[in-house]
Write a protein that holds these residues in place. Structure first.
Motif, short mmCIF file in Angstrom:
data_model
loop_
_atom_site.label_atom_id
_atom_site.label_comp_id
_atom_site.label_asym_id
_atom_site.label_seq_id
_atom_site.Cartn_x
_atom_site.Cartn_y
_atom_site.Cartn_z
N GLU A 93 0.83 -1.21 0.00
CA GLU A 93 0.00 0.00 0.00
C GLU A 93 0.87 1.25 0.00
OE1 GLU A 93 -3.82 1.86 2.43
OE2 GLU A 93 -2.48 0.45 3.44
N VAL A 94 1.93 1.24 0.78
CA VAL A 94 2.84 2.39 0.80
C VAL A 94 3.47 2.59 -0.57
CG1 VAL A 94 5.03 3.25 1.71
CG2 VAL A 94 3.34 2.26 3.27
N THR A 95 3.90 1.51 -1.21
CA THR A 95 4.51 1.59 -2.54
C THR A 95 3.55 2.22 -3.54
OG1 THR A 95 5.89 -0.35 -2.12
CG2 THR A 95 5.57 0.27 -4.42
N LEU A 96 2.28 1.79 -3.49
CA LEU A 96 1.27 2.35 -4.38
C LEU A 96 1.12 3.85 -4.16
CD1 LEU A 96 -1.21 2.20 -6.30
CD2 LEU A 96 -2.59 1.64 -4.28
N VAL A 97 0.97 4.26 -2.91
CA VAL A 97 0.72 5.66 -2.61
C VAL A 97 1.94 6.52 -2.94
CG1 VAL A 97 0.31 7.29 -0.72
CG2 VAL A 97 -1.07 5.21 -0.90
N ILE A 98 3.13 6.02 -2.66
CA ILE A 98 4.33 6.81 -2.95
C ILE A 98 4.50 6.99 -4.46
CG2 ILE A 98 6.85 6.90 -2.71
CD1 ILE A 98 5.12 7.39 -0.17
N GLY A 99 4.13 5.99 -5.23
CA GLY A 99 4.17 6.12 -6.68
C GLY A 99 3.21 7.19 -7.17
N LEU A 100 2.03 7.22 -6.58
CA LEU A 100 1.04 8.24 -6.94
C LEU A 100 1.51 9.63 -6.50
CD1 LEU A 100 -2.18 6.27 -5.94
CD2 LEU A 100 -1.37 6.76 -8.26
N TYR A 101 2.18 9.70 -5.36
CA TYR A 101 2.75 10.96 -4.88
C TYR A 101 3.73 11.52 -5.91
CZ TYR A 101 5.63 14.00 -1.83
OH TYR A 101 6.33 15.06 -1.29
N PHE A 105 2.96 15.02 -8.05
CA PHE A 105 3.65 16.20 -7.54
C PHE A 105 5.04 16.44 -8.11
CE2 PHE A 105 0.64 15.26 -4.03
CZ PHE A 105 -0.06 16.46 -4.05
N ARG A 106 5.59 15.47 -8.78
CA ARG A 106 6.96 15.63 -9.28
C ARG A 106 7.12 16.90 -10.10
NH1 ARG A 106 10.64 11.25 -12.70
NH2 ARG A 106 12.30 12.71 -13.22
N HIS A 107 6.22 17.14 -11.06
CA HIS A 107 6.37 18.29 -11.95
C HIS A 107 6.26 19.61 -11.20
CE1 HIS A 107 2.00 18.06 -11.64
NE2 HIS A 107 1.92 19.27 -12.16
#
Length: 301
Positions: A93-101, A105-107
């Motif tokens: 679940e953390v991996t999923l959410v961090i990927g979405l983060y 927000f990267r750009h």
């Protein structure tokens, strides 16, 4: 009770008796699912900002989990049976959410000036030292987040069941202290990496609600980022207003914040730690075994 410094976490506890026991080292030493998941997610975000957004997400989670385990061990905390049993699901679940983060927000972050993560912060008020760490601070040189050009933004990564209301955040002492730390205190960051810097600027505080990064699981009608009613279907991402909640402080209310801080500091110094039980909090409190009771029941009943 005299302590060298007051940490921000001691200002926001729903029950001051819990603060009392924690200051005395009277805690159970268990790391619950909520605590563990939040620590791993926060550490993964921190690693991403320091190592780069191109780093493999799964690798970030593994490193964050390892660092968290070491941190908990240094604090003599052990994982609960629930965490042990569901460890792989938690990390997935953390991996999923961090990927979405990263995807959302990267750009934006790449257009900001990075100030640091886990930034040591301090503030002295009439001889009382307040201390904390800021999850993430950036200078939004282009105003890409829409909160103003060249403003300092302090982000707090949170993993809670629900996003807090504006009414709550307007009175949230942890954020209010962060605000004063940037405006009138010192942060250990800056161009040389690790030096105490006095910015003397009013920052904007941002609650970043990590679970809200997950897409809708069913058709939902909600307000979009323009404030208009919109129908979202399963798989749609939640609007940014569901993920970010900002607090911009009124400089004319600074004295009110200081009065609240002084009140809490005075309560701690005078050993005023009233009991404030909660149906949920008492059940999961890490100081419950040391806390006074009014009945004759055994603690395991």
């Amino acid at each position: 009770m005299r302590i060298a410094e007051i940490h921000s976490s001691e200002l926001t506890s729903d029950c001051l008796r819990k603060v009392y026991h924690r200051l005395r080292g009277e805690t159970s030493g268990e790391a619950t699912t909520a605590l563990y998941r939040g620590l791993v997610a926060g550490r993964a975000c921190e690693l991403m900002h320091n190592m780069g957004f191109d780093e493999d997400i799964s690798n970030l989670t593994v490193m964050a989990a390892s660092d968290t385990q070491k941190q908990l061990a240094s604090e003599n905390r052990i994982l609960t049976e629930s965490v042990e049993h569901n460890l792989q699901d938690i990390l997935a679940e953390v991996t999923l959410v961090i990927g979405l983060y990263r995807d959302r927000f990267r750009h934006l972050f790449e257009q900001c000036e990075f100030m640091g993560t886990e930034i040591p912060a301090r503030y002295n008020m009439l001889g009382t030292e307040f201390a904390s760490h800021l999850d993430l601070a950036v200078r939004d040189t282009k105003g890409v987040f829409g909160f103003g050009v060249n403003r300092i933004l302090v982000f707090d990564w949170k993993w809670r069941q629900e996003m807090p209301s504006h009414q709550y955040l307007a009175r949230y002492m942890q954020f209010a202290l962060y605000y004063l730390m940037v405006k009138e205190g010192s942060l250990m960051c800056g161009p040389k990496g690790f030096e105490w810097m006095d910015y003397k600027e009013s920052p904007i505080l941002v609650w970043l609600h990590l679970p809200a990064l997950k897409p809708y699981t069913r058709k939902t009608v909600s307000r979009d980022d323009k404030g208009e009613q919109k129908e979202f279907v399963k798989g749609d991402f939640k609007p940014m207003r569901a993920v970010l909640r900002r607090v911009e402080y009124d400089k004319n209310r600074d004295d009110s914040i200081k009065q609240e801080l002084a009140l809490r500091a005075n309560m701690i110094e005078k050993d005023v730690f009233p009991l404030n039980p909660s149906p949920v909090s008492c059940r999961i409190c890490d100081a419950e075994a040391f806390c006074s009771r009014f009945d004759t029941a055994k603690l395991d009943e």
